[in-house]
Design a protein around this motif. Structure first.
Motif, PDB file in Angstrom:
ATOM      1  N   THR A  11       6.703  20.819  38.594  1.00 19.46           N
ATOM      2  CA  THR A  11       5.532  21.886  39.942  1.00 19.46           C
ATOM      3  C   THR A  11       6.140  20.185  41.060  1.00 19.46           C
ATOM      4  O   THR A  11       5.558  19.379  40.768  1.00 19.46           O
ATOM      5  CB  THR A  11       4.502  22.129  40.515  1.00 19.46           C
ATOM      6  N   PHE A  12       6.959  20.802  42.190  1.00 17.50           N
ATOM      7  CA  PHE A  12       6.687  19.595  43.382  1.00 17.50           C
ATOM      8  C   PHE A  12       5.587  19.918  44.570  1.00 17.50           C
ATOM      9  O   PHE A  12       6.432  20.534  45.849  1.00 17.50           O
ATOM     10  CB  PHE A  12       8.441  19.053  43.794  1.00 17.50           C
ATOM     11  N   GLY A  13       4.315  19.605  44.180  1.00 13.84           N
ATOM     12  CA  GLY A  13       3.327  20.090  45.312  1.00 13.84           C
ATOM     13  C   GLY A  13       3.545  21.887  44.835  1.00 13.84           C
ATOM     14  O   GLY A  13       2.748  21.741  44.086  1.00 13.84           O
ATOM     15  N   ASN A  14       3.369  21.994  46.075  1.00 18.48           N
ATOM     16  CA  ASN A  14       3.125  23.718  45.721  1.00 18.48           C
ATOM     17  C   ASN A  14       4.146  24.463  45.428  1.00 18.48           C
ATOM     18  O   ASN A  14       4.231  25.883  45.114  1.00 18.48           O
ATOM     19  CB  ASN A  14       3.135  24.225  47.548  1.00 18.48           C
ATOM     20  N   ARG A  15       5.689  23.715  45.025  1.00 18.45           N
ATOM     21  CA  ARG A  15       6.729  24.466  45.384  1.00 18.45           C
ATOM     22  C   ARG A  15       7.040  23.975  42.826  1.00 18.45           C
ATOM     23  O   ARG A  15       6.545  23.046  43.074  1.00 18.45           O
ATOM     24  CB  ARG A  15       7.929  23.661  45.515  1.00 18.45           C
ATOM     25  N   ILE A  16       7.654  25.979  42.764  1.00 20.02           N
ATOM     26  CA  ILE A  16       7.969  25.770  41.360  1.00 20.02           C
ATOM     27  C   ILE A  16       9.452  25.538  41.330  1.00 20.02           C
ATOM     28  O   ILE A  16       9.807  25.649  41.726  1.00 20.02           O
ATOM     29  CB  ILE A  16       7.056  27.158  40.544  1.00 20.02           C
ATOM     30  N   ALA A  17       9.251  24.879  40.534  1.00 22.48           N
ATOM     31  CA  ALA A  17      10.626  24.124  40.251  1.00 22.48           C
ATOM     32  C   ALA A  17      10.939  24.369  39.169  1.00 22.48           C
ATOM     33  O   ALA A  17      12.413  25.727  39.301  1.00 22.48           O
ATOM     34  CB  ALA A  17      11.194  22.913  40.387  1.00 22.48           C
ATOM     35  N   VAL A  18      10.912  24.679  38.189  1.00 25.09           N
ATOM     36  CA  VAL A  18      10.174  25.357  37.031  1.00 25.09           C
ATOM     37  C   VAL A  18       9.744  26.001  36.410  1.00 25.09           C
ATOM     38  O   VAL A  18       8.679  25.535  36.050  1.00 25.09           O
ATOM     39  CB  VAL A  18      11.214  24.149  35.515  1.00 25.09           C
ATOM     40  N   ASP A  19      10.213  27.262  35.679  1.00 25.20           N
ATOM     41  CA  ASP A  19       8.804  28.159  36.006  1.00 25.20           C
ATOM     42  C   ASP A  19       8.866  28.796  34.529  1.00 25.20           C
ATOM     43  O   ASP A  19       9.248  29.616  33.967  1.00 25.20           O
ATOM     44  CB  ASP A  19       8.370  28.690  36.895  1.00 25.20           C
ATOM     45  N   HIS A  20       8.015  28.201  33.315  1.00 30.86           N
ATOM     46  CA  HIS A  20       7.688  28.262  32.192  1.00 30.86           C
ATOM     47  C   HIS A  20       9.133  28.564  30.883  1.00 30.86           C
ATOM     48  O   HIS A  20       8.905  29.641  31.095  1.00 30.86           O
ATOM     49  CB  HIS A  20       6.150  29.995  31.974  1.00 30.86           C
ATOM     50  N   LEU A  21       9.695  28.295  31.552  1.00 30.49           N
ATOM     51  CA  LEU A  21      11.147  27.504  30.646  1.00 30.49           C
ATOM     52  C   LEU A  21      10.978  27.633  28.792  1.00 30.49           C
ATOM     53  O   LEU A  21      10.214  27.088  28.668  1.00 30.49           O
ATOM     54  CB  LEU A  21      12.118  26.591  31.071  1.00 30.49           C
ATOM     55  N   ASN A  22      11.657  28.484  28.635  1.00 28.23           N
ATOM     56  CA  ASN A  22      11.561  28.848  27.089  1.00 28.23           C
ATOM     57  C   ASN A  22      13.466  29.223  26.514  1.00 28.23           C
ATOM     58  O   ASN A  22      13.744  29.924  27.015  1.00 28.23           O
ATOM     59  CB  ASN A  22      10.741  30.314  26.170  1.00 28.23           C
ATOM     60  N   PHE A  23      13.702  28.081  25.661  1.00 27.80           N
ATOM     61  CA  PHE A  23      14.953  28.576  25.004  1.00 27.80           C
ATOM     62  C   PHE A  23      15.174  27.457  23.702  1.00 27.80           C
ATOM     63  O   PHE A  23      14.135  26.113  23.561  1.00 27.80           O
ATOM     64  CB  PHE A  23      16.226  28.325  26.224  1.00 27.80           C
ATOM     65  N   LYS A  24      15.858  27.791  22.896  1.00 25.82           N
ATOM     66  CA  LYS A  24      16.479  26.899  21.995  1.00 25.82           C
ATOM     67  C   LYS A  24      17.930  26.536  21.770  1.00 25.82           C
ATOM     68  O   LYS A  24      18.651  27.721  22.126  1.00 25.82           O
ATOM     69  CB  LYS A  24      15.604  27.313  20.757  1.00 25.82           C
ATOM     70  N   ILE A  25      18.332  25.258  20.945  1.00 25.97           N
ATOM     71  CA  ILE A  25      20.212  24.893  20.954  1.00 25.97           C
ATOM     72  C   ILE A  25      19.507  25.040  19.961  1.00 25.97           C
ATOM     73  O   ILE A  25      18.730  23.966  18.678  1.00 25.97           O
ATOM     74  CB  ILE A  25      20.248  24.276  22.166  1.00 25.97           C
TER      75      ILE A  25
ATOM     76  N   LEU B 259      14.378  16.533  30.452  1.00 27.07           N
ATOM     77  CA  LEU B 259      15.221  16.560  29.042  1.00 27.07           C
ATOM     78  C   LEU B 259      15.448  15.069  28.769  1.00 27.07           C
ATOM     79  O   LEU B 259      15.464  14.498  27.914  1.00 27.07           O
ATOM     80  CB  LEU B 259      16.105  17.943  28.544  1.00 27.07           C
ATOM     81  N   LEU B 260      15.829  14.520  30.224  1.00 26.63           N
ATOM     82  CA  LEU B 260      16.423  13.462  29.920  1.00 26.63           C
ATOM     83  C   LEU B 260      15.164  11.855  30.205  1.00 26.63           C
ATOM     84  O   LEU B 260      15.305  11.038  29.632  1.00 26.63           O
ATOM     85  CB  LEU B 260      17.314  13.015  31.301  1.00 26.63           C
ATOM     86  N   GLY B 261      14.271  12.651  30.697  1.00 27.95           N
ATOM     87  CA  GLY B 261      12.829  11.974  30.920  1.00 27.95           C
ATOM     88  C   GLY B 261      12.503  11.748  32.014  1.00 27.95           C
ATOM     89  O   GLY B 261      12.102  10.506  32.436  1.00 27.95           O
ATOM     90  N   PHE B 262      13.518  11.291  32.969  1.00 34.04           N
ATOM     91  CA  PHE B 262      14.017  11.621  34.144  1.00 34.04           C
ATOM     92  C   PHE B 262      12.530  11.935  35.580  1.00 34.04           C
ATOM     93  O   PHE B 262      12.049  11.293  35.872  1.00 34.04           O
ATOM     94  CB  PHE B 262      14.630  10.950  35.258  1.00 34.04           C
ATOM     95  N   THR B 263      12.252  12.533  34.605  1.00 34.33           N
ATOM     96  CA  THR B 263      10.918  13.301  35.639  1.00 34.33           C
ATOM     97  C   THR B 263      10.194  13.733  34.583  1.00 34.33           C
ATOM     98  O   THR B 263      11.010  14.724  33.605  1.00 34.33           O
ATOM     99  CB  THR B 263      11.399  14.379  36.467  1.00 34.33           C
ATOM    100  N   ALA B 264       8.797  13.679  34.762  1.00 28.87           N
ATOM    101  CA  ALA B 264       8.070  14.175  33.299  1.00 28.87           C
ATOM    102  C   ALA B 264       7.194  15.272  34.288  1.00 28.87           C
ATOM    103  O   ALA B 264       7.744  16.198  35.324  1.00 28.87           O
ATOM    104  CB  ALA B 264       6.295  13.445  33.442  1.00 28.87           C
ATOM    105  N   PRO B 265       7.563  16.784  32.972  1.00 23.67           N
ATOM    106  CA  PRO B 265       6.872  17.648  33.278  1.00 23.67           C
ATOM    107  C   PRO B 265       5.741  18.490  34.124  1.00 23.67           C
ATOM    108  O   PRO B 265       4.542  17.573  33.376  1.00 23.67           O
ATOM    109  CB  PRO B 265       7.012  19.285  31.674  1.00 23.67           C
ATOM    110  N   SER B 266       5.407  19.347  34.653  1.00 17.40           N
ATOM    111  CA  SER B 266       3.912  19.592  34.863  1.00 17.40           C
ATOM    112  C   SER B 266       3.538  20.313  33.173  1.00 17.40           C
ATOM    113  O   SER B 266       2.179  19.660  33.747  1.00 17.40           O
ATOM    114  CB  SER B 266       4.056  20.126  36.211  1.00 17.40           C
ATOM    115  N   SER B 267       3.865  20.759  32.545  1.00 20.17           N
ATOM    116  CA  SER B 267       3.469  21.167  31.722  1.00 20.17           C
ATOM    117  C   SER B 267       4.485  21.976  30.835  1.00 20.17           C
ATOM    118  O   SER B 267       5.646  22.424  31.234  1.00 20.17           O
ATOM    119  CB  SER B 267       2.404  22.577  31.805  1.00 20.17           C
TER     120      SER B 267
END
Length: 233
Positions: free
Chosen positions: A10-24, A47-55
């Motif tokens: 999330t960025f403030g009140n905006r959800i950019a990625v919402d509870h994403l699930n997948f496997k490779i 995934l690159l560590g450029f930005t930390a996940p909110s959860s």
């Protein structure tokens, strides 16, 4: 190989990625498709560590991508949309330099073999990268990924700006990576390339993974229709 669980940003009140699930899995290619703002690049940046996940969490070979970041970074190779290498160095010199940064010891023979495996012609090994096309620069980066024995390769819009011949070359190179057991995640707008290349395709919309498709189950026309149906809904 890579497992993403409930990854959210999330960025403030905006959800950019919402509870994403997948496997490779090892030797698998997953392409993420979606319109601008769908959350693809934010996913890649987490995934690159450029930005930390909110959860949420992500693991690579069972290692926590965030708690064991240094260990995981050694297993990851990132190929951006525009590969920025040293234009006054040739391909061999660029890889030697990257190897020094990564504390790797490589022989010229190892580098030659990797460049050939990545689809670069031997006559181009000693040309300055200022003379290279985008596709040729990508091959140098992929050669380094092969030398690094990267377990996960992340690519951002790799076919943007490539002509049809260069795109087919790129597909062949990624198939070589698959054969060596790496997991590959590609963020792209290129439906044709995704259909030709990916084992599975994920469609993202407003931060959600709205569809996950086994590519062989659909023709390109069916994939295109299914893609646009997601945004008409």
């Amino acid at each position: 190989m890579l497992e993403v669980n409930q990854l959210t940003k999330t960025f403030g009140n905006r959800i950019a990625v919402d509870h994403l699930n997948f496997k490779i899995a090892s030797g698998e290619v997953l392409c993420l498709l979606g319109a601008n703002g769908a959350g693809k690049t934010t996913t890649l940046n987490m995934l690159l560590g450029f930005t930390a996940p909110s959860s949420g969490s992500a693991t690579l070979d069972g290692d926590d991508l965030y708690k064991q970041a240094s260990l995981c970074r050694q297993k990851i190779m990132y190929v951006p949309e525009n590969v920025n290498l040293y234009p006054r160095f040739d391909a061999i010199e660029n890889i030697h330099y990257l190897a020094v940064l990564a504390k790797m010891k490589l022989t010229d023979q190892q580098i030659h073999e990797a460049l050939s495996s990545a689809g670069l012609k031997q006559a181009d090994f000693t040309k300055h990268l200022a003379e290279y096309s985008k596709g040729m620069r990508q091959k140098v980066a992929i050669a380094f990924a092969l030398l690094k024995h990267a377990r996960l390769i992340l690519m951002d819009e790799p076919t943007s700006g490539l002509d049809p011949v260069a795109t087919q070359d790129f597909i062949q190179v990624v198939n070589t990576i698959k054969e060596r057991g790496a997991a590959v995640l590609i963020v792209t707008h290129d439906l044709l390339c995704a259909h030709q290349l990916a084992d599975r395709i994920g469609i993202m919309k407003q931060g959600h993974l709205t569809d996950l498709i086994t590519t062989q189950s659909l023709t390109l026309d069916q994939l295109t229709q299914r893609y646009f149906d997601q945004f008409a809904a």
